[in-house]
Design an enzyme around this catalytic site. Structure first.
Site, PDB file in Angstrom:
ATOM      1  N   ASP A   1      51.402  48.720  31.240  1.00 61.29           N
ATOM      2  CA  ASP A   1      51.336  47.276  31.031  1.00 61.29           C
ATOM      3  C   ASP A   1      50.324  46.726  32.042  1.00 61.29           C
ATOM      4  O   ASP A   1      50.515  46.873  33.247  1.00 61.29           O
ATOM      5  CB  ASP A   1      52.730  46.685  31.284  1.00 61.29           C
ATOM      6  CG  ASP A   1      52.775  45.191  31.069  1.00 61.29           C
ATOM      7  OD1 ASP A   1      51.703  44.545  31.061  1.00 61.29           O
ATOM      8  OD2 ASP A   1      53.890  44.664  30.928  1.00 61.29           O
TER       9      ASP A   1
ATOM     10  N   LYS B   1      42.902  32.918  27.959  1.00 63.96           N
ATOM     11  CA  LYS B   1      41.541  33.433  27.791  1.00 63.96           C
ATOM     12  C   LYS B   1      40.527  32.560  28.528  1.00 63.96           C
ATOM     13  O   LYS B   1      39.513  33.057  29.035  1.00 63.96           O
ATOM     14  CB  LYS B   1      41.188  33.535  26.307  1.00 63.96           C
ATOM     15  CG  LYS B   1      41.953  34.631  25.565  1.00 63.96           C
ATOM     16  CD  LYS B   1      41.533  36.045  26.004  1.00 63.96           C
ATOM     17  CE  LYS B   1      42.138  37.111  25.118  1.00 63.96           C
ATOM     18  NZ  LYS B   1      41.752  38.473  25.546  1.00 63.96           N
TER      19      LYS B   1
ATOM     20  N   GLY C   1      49.904  46.919  20.058  1.00 65.48           N
ATOM     21  CA  GLY C   1      49.125  48.083  19.615  1.00 65.48           C
ATOM     22  C   GLY C   1      50.061  49.149  19.047  1.00 65.48           C
ATOM     23  O   GLY C   1      51.282  49.036  19.154  1.00 65.48           O
TER      24      GLY C   1
ATOM     25  N   LYS D   1      50.369  36.595  30.816  1.00 65.09           N
ATOM     26  CA  LYS D   1      50.232  37.616  31.867  1.00 65.09           C
ATOM     27  C   LYS D   1      49.086  38.585  31.552  1.00 65.09           C
ATOM     28  O   LYS D   1      48.344  38.987  32.451  1.00 65.09           O
ATOM     29  CB  LYS D   1      51.559  38.371  32.046  1.00 65.09           C
ATOM     30  CG  LYS D   1      52.601  37.534  32.787  1.00 65.09           C
ATOM     31  CD  LYS D   1      53.980  38.153  32.734  1.00 65.09           C
ATOM     32  CE  LYS D   1      54.211  39.171  33.813  1.00 65.09           C
ATOM     33  NZ  LYS D   1      55.637  39.637  33.810  1.00 65.09           N
TER      34      LYS D   1
ATOM     35  N   TYR E   1      47.642  31.435  24.485  1.00 70.85           N
ATOM     36  CA  TYR E   1      46.521  32.359  24.270  1.00 70.85           C
ATOM     37  C   TYR E   1      45.215  31.711  24.720  1.00 70.85           C
ATOM     38  O   TYR E   1      44.451  32.296  25.497  1.00 70.85           O
ATOM     39  CB  TYR E   1      46.460  32.714  22.783  1.00 70.85           C
ATOM     40  CG  TYR E   1      45.436  33.765  22.418  1.00 70.85           C
ATOM     41  CD1 TYR E   1      45.499  35.046  22.942  1.00 70.85           C
ATOM     42  CD2 TYR E   1      44.425  33.474  21.510  1.00 70.85           C
ATOM     43  CE1 TYR E   1      44.575  36.019  22.574  1.00 70.85           C
ATOM     44  CE2 TYR E   1      43.506  34.444  21.130  1.00 70.85           C
ATOM     45  CZ  TYR E   1      43.581  35.713  21.674  1.00 70.85           C
ATOM     46  OH  TYR E   1      42.668  36.664  21.298  1.00 70.85           O
TER      47      TYR E   1
ATOM     48  N   ASP F   1      47.661  51.175  27.122  1.00 68.54           N
ATOM     49  CA  ASP F   1      48.314  50.262  26.180  1.00 68.54           C
ATOM     50  C   ASP F   1      49.813  50.330  26.450  1.00 68.54           C
ATOM     51  O   ASP F   1      50.335  51.381  26.829  1.00 68.54           O
ATOM     52  CB  ASP F   1      48.041  50.688  24.727  1.00 68.54           C
ATOM     53  CG  ASP F   1      48.044  49.505  23.777  1.00 68.54           C
ATOM     54  OD1 ASP F   1      46.987  49.218  23.188  1.00 68.54           O
ATOM     55  OD2 ASP F   1      49.105  48.852  23.637  1.00 68.54           O
TER      56      ASP F   1
ATOM     57  N   TYR G   1      34.581  36.559  39.802  1.00 66.84           N
ATOM     58  CA  TYR G   1      34.336  37.898  40.361  1.00 66.84           C
ATOM     59  C   TYR G   1      32.850  38.237  40.347  1.00 66.84           C
ATOM     60  O   TYR G   1      32.345  38.917  41.241  1.00 66.84           O
ATOM     61  CB  TYR G   1      35.143  38.962  39.599  1.00 66.84           C
ATOM     62  CG  TYR G   1      36.456  39.274  40.270  1.00 66.84           C
ATOM     63  CD1 TYR G   1      37.472  38.321  40.327  1.00 66.84           C
ATOM     64  CD2 TYR G   1      36.680  40.503  40.885  1.00 66.84           C
ATOM     65  CE1 TYR G   1      38.666  38.584  40.963  1.00 66.84           C
ATOM     66  CE2 TYR G   1      37.880  40.774  41.526  1.00 66.84           C
ATOM     67  CZ  TYR G   1      38.867  39.822  41.559  1.00 66.84           C
ATOM     68  OH  TYR G   1      40.046  40.090  42.203  1.00 66.84           O
TER      69      TYR G   1
ATOM     70  N   LYS H   1      35.783  46.192  40.360  1.00 69.12           N
ATOM     71  CA  LYS H   1      35.232  45.923  41.709  1.00 69.12           C
ATOM     72  C   LYS H   1      35.356  47.167  42.596  1.00 69.12           C
ATOM     73  O   LYS H   1      34.389  47.573  43.259  1.00 69.12           O
ATOM     74  CB  LYS H   1      35.990  44.744  42.330  1.00 69.12           C
ATOM     75  CG  LYS H   1      35.604  44.423  43.754  1.00 69.12           C
ATOM     76  CD  LYS H   1      36.235  43.091  44.175  1.00 69.12           C
ATOM     77  CE  LYS H   1      36.089  42.834  45.662  1.00 69.12           C
ATOM     78  NZ  LYS H   1      37.214  43.385  46.450  1.00 69.12           N
TER      79      LYS H   1
ATOM     80  N   ALA I   1      37.191  40.802  26.747  1.00 68.54           N
ATOM     81  CA  ALA I   1      37.358  40.339  25.370  1.00 68.54           C
ATOM     82  C   ALA I   1      37.894  38.911  25.416  1.00 68.54           C
ATOM     83  O   ALA I   1      39.058  38.680  25.715  1.00 68.54           O
ATOM     84  CB  ALA I   1      38.330  41.239  24.625  1.00 68.54           C
TER      85      ALA I   1
END
Ligand code: UDP
Length: 318
Positions: free
Chosen positions: A56, A154, A36, A96, A150, A31, A164, A110, A119
Protein backbone atom coordinates in the site's frame (compact mmCIF):
# COMPACT_ATOMS: atom_id res chain seq x y z
CA UNK A 1 16.32 1.24 -16.49
CA UNK A 2 14.89 -0.28 -13.30
CA UNK A 3 11.46 1.31 -13.12
CA UNK A 4 9.17 1.34 -10.10
CA UNK A 5 5.47 1.47 -11.03
CA UNK A 6 2.91 1.97 -8.26
CA UNK A 7 -0.50 0.64 -9.19
CA UNK A 8 1.18 -1.86 -11.51
CA UNK A 9 -1.80 -4.24 -11.35
CA UNK A 10 -4.22 -1.56 -12.47
CA UNK A 11 -5.55 -0.96 -15.96
CA UNK A 12 -2.91 1.61 -16.92
CA UNK A 13 -0.12 0.35 -14.65
CA UNK A 14 -0.24 -3.11 -16.20
CA UNK A 15 -0.17 -1.79 -19.78
CA UNK A 16 2.76 0.47 -18.87
CA UNK A 17 4.56 -2.49 -17.31
CA UNK A 18 4.13 -4.50 -20.52
CA UNK A 19 5.37 -1.67 -22.70
CA UNK A 20 8.42 -0.83 -20.58
CA UNK A 21 9.41 -4.50 -20.24
CA UNK A 22 9.07 -4.85 -24.03
CA UNK A 23 11.51 -1.95 -24.37
CA UNK A 24 14.08 -3.85 -22.31
CA UNK A 25 13.56 -2.23 -18.91
CA UNK A 26 13.05 -4.01 -15.63
CA UNK A 27 9.80 -3.16 -13.83
CA UNK A 28 9.23 -3.34 -10.10
CA UNK A 29 5.47 -3.30 -9.60
CA UNK A 30 3.59 -2.36 -6.43
CA UNK A 31 -0.13 -2.74 -5.84
CA UNK A 32 -2.41 -3.42 -2.87
CA UNK A 33 -5.20 -4.77 -5.14
CA UNK A 34 -7.93 -2.55 -3.73
CA UNK A 35 -8.82 -1.59 -7.29
CA UNK A 36 -6.13 -3.38 -9.32
CA UNK A 37 -6.30 -7.08 -10.08
CA UNK A 38 -3.75 -9.93 -10.02
CA UNK A 39 -5.26 -11.03 -13.36
CA UNK A 40 -3.79 -7.94 -15.03
CA UNK A 41 -0.22 -9.01 -14.25
CA UNK A 42 -0.62 -12.79 -14.22
CA UNK A 43 1.05 -13.06 -17.64
CA UNK A 44 4.17 -11.37 -16.22
CA UNK A 45 4.70 -13.94 -13.48
CA UNK A 46 7.99 -15.67 -14.10
CA UNK A 47 9.42 -12.85 -16.20
CA UNK A 48 12.87 -11.93 -14.93
CA UNK A 49 12.12 -8.33 -15.82
CA UNK A 50 9.06 -8.07 -13.58
CA UNK A 51 9.26 -8.06 -9.80
CA UNK A 52 6.08 -7.59 -7.83
CA UNK A 53 5.42 -6.58 -4.22
CA UNK A 54 1.98 -6.34 -2.67
CA UNK A 55 2.17 -2.97 -0.96
CA UNK A 56 0.00 0.00 0.00
CA UNK A 57 1.74 3.18 -1.15
CA UNK A 58 0.22 5.17 1.67
CA UNK A 59 2.74 3.29 3.86
CA UNK A 60 6.48 3.92 3.62
CA UNK A 61 7.89 2.36 0.42
CA UNK A 62 11.12 0.37 0.58
CA UNK A 63 12.55 -0.91 -2.68
CA UNK A 64 15.74 -2.97 -2.60
CA UNK A 65 18.42 -1.93 -5.11
CA UNK A 66 18.80 1.09 -7.35
CA UNK A 67 15.77 2.59 -9.09
CA UNK A 68 16.16 4.75 -12.21
CA UNK A 69 12.55 5.89 -12.62
CA UNK A 70 9.39 6.03 -10.52
CA UNK A 71 5.91 6.10 -12.08
CA UNK A 72 3.18 6.84 -9.54
CA UNK A 73 -0.07 5.34 -10.86
CA UNK A 74 -1.65 3.94 -7.71
CA UNK A 75 -5.10 5.35 -6.98
CA UNK A 76 -8.76 4.46 -7.18
CA UNK A 77 -9.98 6.28 -10.30
CA UNK A 78 -13.62 5.47 -11.03
CA UNK A 79 -16.14 8.19 -10.19
CA UNK A 80 -19.21 5.99 -10.28
CA UNK A 81 -20.91 5.76 -6.85
CA UNK A 82 -22.60 2.49 -7.83
CA UNK A 83 -19.25 0.71 -7.90
CA UNK A 84 -17.60 -0.47 -4.67
CA UNK A 85 -14.17 0.32 -6.14
CA UNK A 86 -15.06 3.93 -7.01
CA UNK A 87 -13.32 6.70 -5.13
CA UNK A 88 -16.67 7.75 -3.67
CA UNK A 89 -16.62 4.53 -1.73
CA UNK A 90 -12.88 4.66 -0.94
CA UNK A 91 -12.58 8.35 -0.07
CA UNK A 92 -9.82 8.17 2.53
CA UNK A 93 -7.79 5.58 0.60
CA UNK A 94 -8.04 7.86 -2.45
CA UNK A 95 -6.77 10.89 -0.58
CA UNK A 96 -3.97 8.86 1.00
CA UNK A 97 -2.86 7.40 -2.36
CA UNK A 98 -2.73 10.91 -3.85
CA UNK A 99 -1.14 12.61 -0.85
CA UNK A 100 0.92 10.11 1.19
CA UNK A 101 1.48 7.83 -1.81
CA UNK A 102 2.79 10.71 -3.90
CA UNK A 103 5.06 11.78 -1.03
CA UNK A 104 6.48 8.28 -0.61
CA UNK A 105 6.96 7.76 -4.35
CA UNK A 106 8.72 11.13 -4.62
CA UNK A 107 10.91 10.11 -1.69
CA UNK A 108 12.03 7.00 -3.56
CA UNK A 109 12.84 9.12 -6.63
CA UNK A 110 14.79 11.64 -4.56
CA UNK A 111 16.79 8.97 -2.68
CA UNK A 112 17.69 7.26 -5.97
CA UNK A 113 18.26 10.39 -8.01
CA UNK A 114 15.65 8.86 -10.34
CA UNK A 115 13.28 10.46 -12.78
CA UNK A 116 9.66 10.63 -11.63
CA UNK A 117 6.34 10.65 -13.43
CA UNK A 118 3.02 11.43 -11.74
CA UNK A 119 -0.27 10.14 -13.14
CA UNK A 120 -2.55 13.14 -12.81
CA UNK A 121 -5.95 13.54 -14.37
CA UNK A 122 -8.36 15.70 -16.33
CA UNK A 123 -10.35 15.71 -13.08
CA UNK A 124 -8.07 18.48 -11.83
CA UNK A 125 -10.06 20.73 -14.22
CA UNK A 126 -13.28 19.81 -12.35
CA UNK A 127 -16.42 20.79 -14.26
CA UNK A 128 -14.48 23.02 -16.65
CA UNK A 129 -15.63 26.49 -17.63
CA UNK A 130 -12.97 26.69 -20.36
CA UNK A 131 -13.16 24.48 -23.42
CA UNK A 132 -11.13 22.60 -24.57
CA UNK A 133 -8.93 22.29 -21.50
CA UNK A 134 -5.34 23.41 -21.91
CA UNK A 135 -2.72 22.95 -19.20
CA UNK A 136 -2.76 26.60 -18.15
CA UNK A 137 -6.43 26.41 -17.10
CA UNK A 138 -6.67 26.09 -13.31
CA UNK A 139 -10.04 24.39 -13.28
CA UNK A 140 -13.39 24.60 -11.54
CA UNK A 141 -13.32 22.11 -8.69
CA UNK A 142 -15.94 21.91 -5.96
CA UNK A 143 -13.85 21.37 -2.82
CA UNK A 144 -16.71 19.82 -0.86
CA UNK A 145 -18.38 18.01 -3.76
CA UNK A 146 -18.49 14.25 -4.28
CA UNK A 147 -15.48 14.20 -6.61
CA UNK A 148 -13.29 16.30 -4.34
CA UNK A 149 -11.46 13.37 -2.74
CA UNK A 150 -9.96 12.45 -6.10
CA UNK A 151 -9.67 15.90 -7.67
CA UNK A 152 -8.06 17.56 -4.66
CA UNK A 153 -5.73 14.63 -3.99
CA UNK A 154 -4.45 14.87 -7.56
CA UNK A 155 -4.13 18.67 -7.35
CA UNK A 156 -2.11 18.25 -4.15
CA UNK A 157 -0.05 15.53 -5.88
CA UNK A 158 0.81 17.88 -8.75
CA UNK A 159 1.77 20.68 -6.35
CA UNK A 160 3.94 18.32 -4.26
CA UNK A 161 5.62 16.96 -7.38
CA UNK A 162 6.55 20.47 -8.50
CA UNK A 163 7.70 21.29 -4.94
CA UNK A 164 10.10 18.33 -5.07
CA UNK A 165 11.30 19.47 -8.46
CA UNK A 166 11.86 23.07 -7.36
CA UNK A 167 13.21 22.48 -3.86
CA UNK A 168 15.10 19.21 -4.29
CA UNK A 169 15.76 19.24 -8.03
CA UNK A 170 13.96 15.92 -8.57
CA UNK A 171 13.59 15.22 -12.30
CA UNK A 172 9.78 15.16 -12.37
CA UNK A 173 7.03 14.90 -14.99
CA UNK A 174 3.24 15.18 -14.74
CA UNK A 175 0.77 13.62 -17.17
CA UNK A 176 -2.88 14.69 -17.06
CA UNK A 177 -4.79 11.66 -18.29
CA UNK A 178 -8.18 12.06 -19.94
CA UNK A 179 -10.80 9.29 -20.31
CA UNK A 180 -9.04 6.14 -21.49
CA UNK A 181 -10.34 2.68 -22.36
CA UNK A 182 -9.16 -0.71 -23.52
CA UNK A 183 -8.59 -4.30 -22.44
CA UNK A 184 -8.08 -4.86 -18.67
CA UNK A 185 -10.53 -2.18 -17.61
CA UNK A 186 -12.44 -3.42 -14.61
CA UNK A 187 -15.86 -4.44 -15.96
CA UNK A 188 -17.42 -3.59 -12.61
CA UNK A 189 -15.86 -0.20 -11.97
CA UNK A 190 -18.97 1.61 -13.14
CA UNK A 191 -17.40 3.84 -15.75
CA UNK A 192 -19.06 4.63 -19.03
CA UNK A 193 -17.16 2.24 -21.28
CA UNK A 194 -17.26 -0.87 -19.05
CA UNK A 195 -20.93 -0.30 -18.23
CA UNK A 196 -22.09 0.35 -21.76
CA UNK A 197 -19.95 -2.23 -23.55
CA UNK A 198 -20.91 -4.90 -21.05
CA UNK A 199 -24.60 -4.05 -21.44
CA UNK A 200 -24.32 -4.08 -25.25
CA UNK A 201 -22.62 -7.48 -25.34
CA UNK A 202 -25.30 -8.89 -23.06
CA UNK A 203 -28.03 -7.49 -25.31
CA UNK A 204 -29.29 -5.06 -22.68
CA UNK A 205 -30.30 -1.40 -23.10
CA UNK A 206 -27.41 1.01 -22.45
CA UNK A 207 -27.77 3.19 -19.34
CA UNK A 208 -27.06 6.76 -20.41
CA UNK A 209 -26.97 9.11 -17.42
CA UNK A 210 -28.88 12.38 -17.54
CA UNK A 211 -29.83 13.54 -21.02
CA UNK A 212 -26.68 12.09 -22.62
CA UNK A 213 -25.64 15.52 -23.89
CA UNK A 214 -22.56 15.68 -21.61
CA UNK A 215 -19.40 15.14 -23.64
CA UNK A 216 -16.21 13.13 -23.22
CA UNK A 217 -13.23 12.30 -25.44
CA UNK A 218 -12.11 8.67 -25.25
CA UNK A 219 -8.50 7.61 -25.80
CA UNK A 220 -7.43 4.06 -26.61
CA UNK A 221 -4.95 2.71 -24.05
CA UNK A 222 -2.08 2.05 -26.51
CA UNK A 223 -2.15 5.69 -27.61
CA UNK A 224 -2.10 6.84 -24.00
CA UNK A 225 0.82 4.57 -23.12
CA UNK A 226 2.77 5.89 -26.11
CA UNK A 227 2.24 9.47 -24.87
CA UNK A 228 3.28 8.60 -21.32
CA UNK A 229 6.44 6.81 -22.46
CA UNK A 230 7.40 9.79 -24.62
CA UNK A 231 6.87 12.08 -21.64
CA UNK A 232 8.98 9.81 -19.43
CA UNK A 233 11.85 10.03 -21.93
CA UNK A 234 11.45 13.82 -22.31
CA UNK A 235 12.73 16.63 -20.11
CA UNK A 236 9.37 18.33 -19.66
CA UNK A 237 8.55 19.22 -16.05
CA UNK A 238 5.25 21.06 -16.44
CA UNK A 239 1.97 19.11 -16.83
CA UNK A 240 1.07 17.65 -20.22
CA UNK A 241 -2.44 16.59 -21.24
CA UNK A 242 -2.63 13.17 -22.87
CA UNK A 243 -5.98 12.16 -24.30
CA UNK A 244 -7.96 11.92 -27.48
CA UNK A 245 -9.36 15.29 -28.63
CA UNK A 246 -12.29 13.77 -30.57
CA UNK A 247 -15.22 14.93 -28.43
CA UNK A 248 -18.64 13.30 -28.50
CA UNK A 249 -21.80 13.25 -26.43
CA UNK A 250 -22.46 10.24 -24.24
CA UNK A 251 -25.46 9.55 -26.44
CA UNK A 252 -23.27 9.37 -29.57
CA UNK A 253 -20.84 7.15 -27.66
CA UNK A 254 -23.64 4.77 -26.65
CA UNK A 255 -25.03 4.69 -30.20
CA UNK A 256 -21.58 3.79 -31.58
CA UNK A 257 -21.29 0.92 -29.11
CA UNK A 258 -24.76 -0.38 -30.00
CA UNK A 259 -23.96 -0.22 -33.70
CA UNK A 260 -20.60 -2.02 -33.43
CA UNK A 261 -22.01 -4.78 -31.25
CA UNK A 262 -25.27 -5.03 -33.26
CA UNK A 263 -27.19 -4.52 -30.02
CA UNK A 264 -30.84 -3.79 -30.71
CA UNK A 265 -31.92 -3.19 -27.09
CA UNK A 266 -31.47 0.58 -27.46
CA UNK A 267 -30.78 3.15 -24.78
CA UNK A 268 -32.37 3.86 -21.43
CA UNK A 269 -31.96 7.22 -19.66
CA UNK A 270 -31.06 6.95 -15.99
CA UNK A 271 -30.79 9.64 -13.34
CA UNK A 272 -27.71 8.19 -11.68
CA UNK A 273 -25.35 11.11 -11.13
CA UNK A 274 -25.54 14.41 -9.36
CA UNK A 275 -25.46 17.68 -11.27
CA UNK A 276 -21.72 17.64 -10.57
CA UNK A 277 -21.08 15.37 -13.56
CA UNK A 278 -18.66 17.42 -15.69
CA UNK A 279 -20.64 18.59 -18.69
CA UNK A 280 -17.89 18.98 -21.28
CA UNK A 281 -14.43 17.52 -21.45
CA UNK A 282 -11.90 17.58 -24.25
CA UNK A 283 -8.13 17.85 -23.99
CA UNK A 284 -6.20 20.54 -25.78
CA UNK A 285 -3.19 18.42 -26.80
CA UNK A 286 -1.13 21.18 -28.42
CA UNK A 287 1.62 20.80 -25.80
CA UNK A 288 1.84 17.03 -26.29
CA UNK A 289 2.01 17.55 -30.06
CA UNK A 290 4.70 20.23 -29.83
CA UNK A 291 6.85 18.81 -27.04
CA UNK A 292 6.44 15.07 -27.56
CA UNK A 293 5.44 14.88 -31.22
CA UNK A 294 2.50 12.82 -29.97
CA UNK A 295 -1.08 12.46 -31.06
CA UNK A 296 -3.52 9.57 -30.88
CA UNK A 297 -3.77 7.20 -33.83
CA UNK A 298 -6.56 4.77 -32.88
CA UNK A 299 -10.10 6.00 -33.53
CA UNK A 300 -13.06 4.95 -31.40
CA UNK A 301 -14.34 2.21 -33.70
CA UNK A 302 -10.92 0.60 -34.00
CA UNK A 303 -10.34 0.92 -30.25
CA UNK A 304 -13.69 -0.70 -29.50
CA UNK A 305 -12.92 -3.54 -31.90
CA UNK A 306 -9.68 -4.17 -30.02
CA UNK A 307 -11.46 -4.02 -26.63
CA UNK A 308 -14.49 -6.22 -27.36
CA UNK A 309 -12.64 -9.59 -27.28
CA UNK A 310 -11.43 -8.90 -23.73
CA UNK A 311 -14.94 -8.04 -22.58
CA UNK A 312 -16.36 -11.13 -24.28
CA UNK A 313 -13.82 -13.32 -22.56
CA UNK A 314 -14.56 -11.80 -19.14
CA UNK A 315 -18.29 -12.23 -19.73
CA UNK A 316 -17.83 -15.84 -20.82
CA UNK A 317 -19.12 -15.06 -24.31
CA UNK A 318 -16.10 -16.08 -26.38
N1 UDP B 1 -22.11 7.45 -17.87
C1 UDP B 1 -23.28 7.01 -18.45
N2 UDP B 1 -23.69 5.73 -18.22
C2 UDP B 1 -23.00 4.84 -17.45
C3 UDP B 1 -21.78 5.29 -16.87
C4 UDP B 1 -21.37 6.60 -17.10
O1 UDP B 1 -23.96 7.76 -19.16
O2 UDP B 1 -23.46 3.69 -17.30
C5 UDP B 1 -21.66 8.82 -18.14
C6 UDP B 1 -21.30 9.64 -16.91
O3 UDP B 1 -22.46 10.29 -16.38
C7 UDP B 1 -20.30 10.63 -17.48
C8 UDP B 1 -19.64 9.87 -18.62
O4 UDP B 1 -20.46 8.74 -18.87
O5 UDP B 1 -20.95 11.75 -18.02
C9 UDP B 1 -18.24 9.36 -18.31
O6 UDP B 1 -18.28 8.73 -17.07
P1 UDP B 1 -17.07 7.88 -16.48
O7 UDP B 1 -17.58 7.26 -15.21
O8 UDP B 1 -16.55 6.95 -17.50
O9 UDP B 1 -15.90 8.91 -16.13
P2 UDP B 1 -15.80 10.50 -15.95
O10 UDP B 1 -15.51 11.02 -17.31
O11 UDP B 1 -17.09 11.04 -15.42
O12 UDP B 1 -14.68 10.69 -15.01
Amino acid sequence: MRILITGAAGFLGSHLSDRLIAEGHQVIGLDNFITGSPDNIAHLAGSENFIFYRRDVSEYIFVPGKVDAVLHFASPASPNPQSPTAYFNLPIQTMKAGALGTHHALGVAKANNARYLLASTSEIYGDPLVHPQSEDYSGNVDITGPRAVYDEAKRFAEALTLAYHRQHGVDTRIVRIFNTYGPRMDLEDGRALPNLLKQALLGQPLTVYGDGQQTRSFCYVDDLVEGIVRLLYSDEHMPVNIGNPVEMTLLQFAETINRLTANTAGITYVDARSSRDPQRRRPDITRAQNILGWQPKVDLEEGLRRTIPYFKEKLGLS
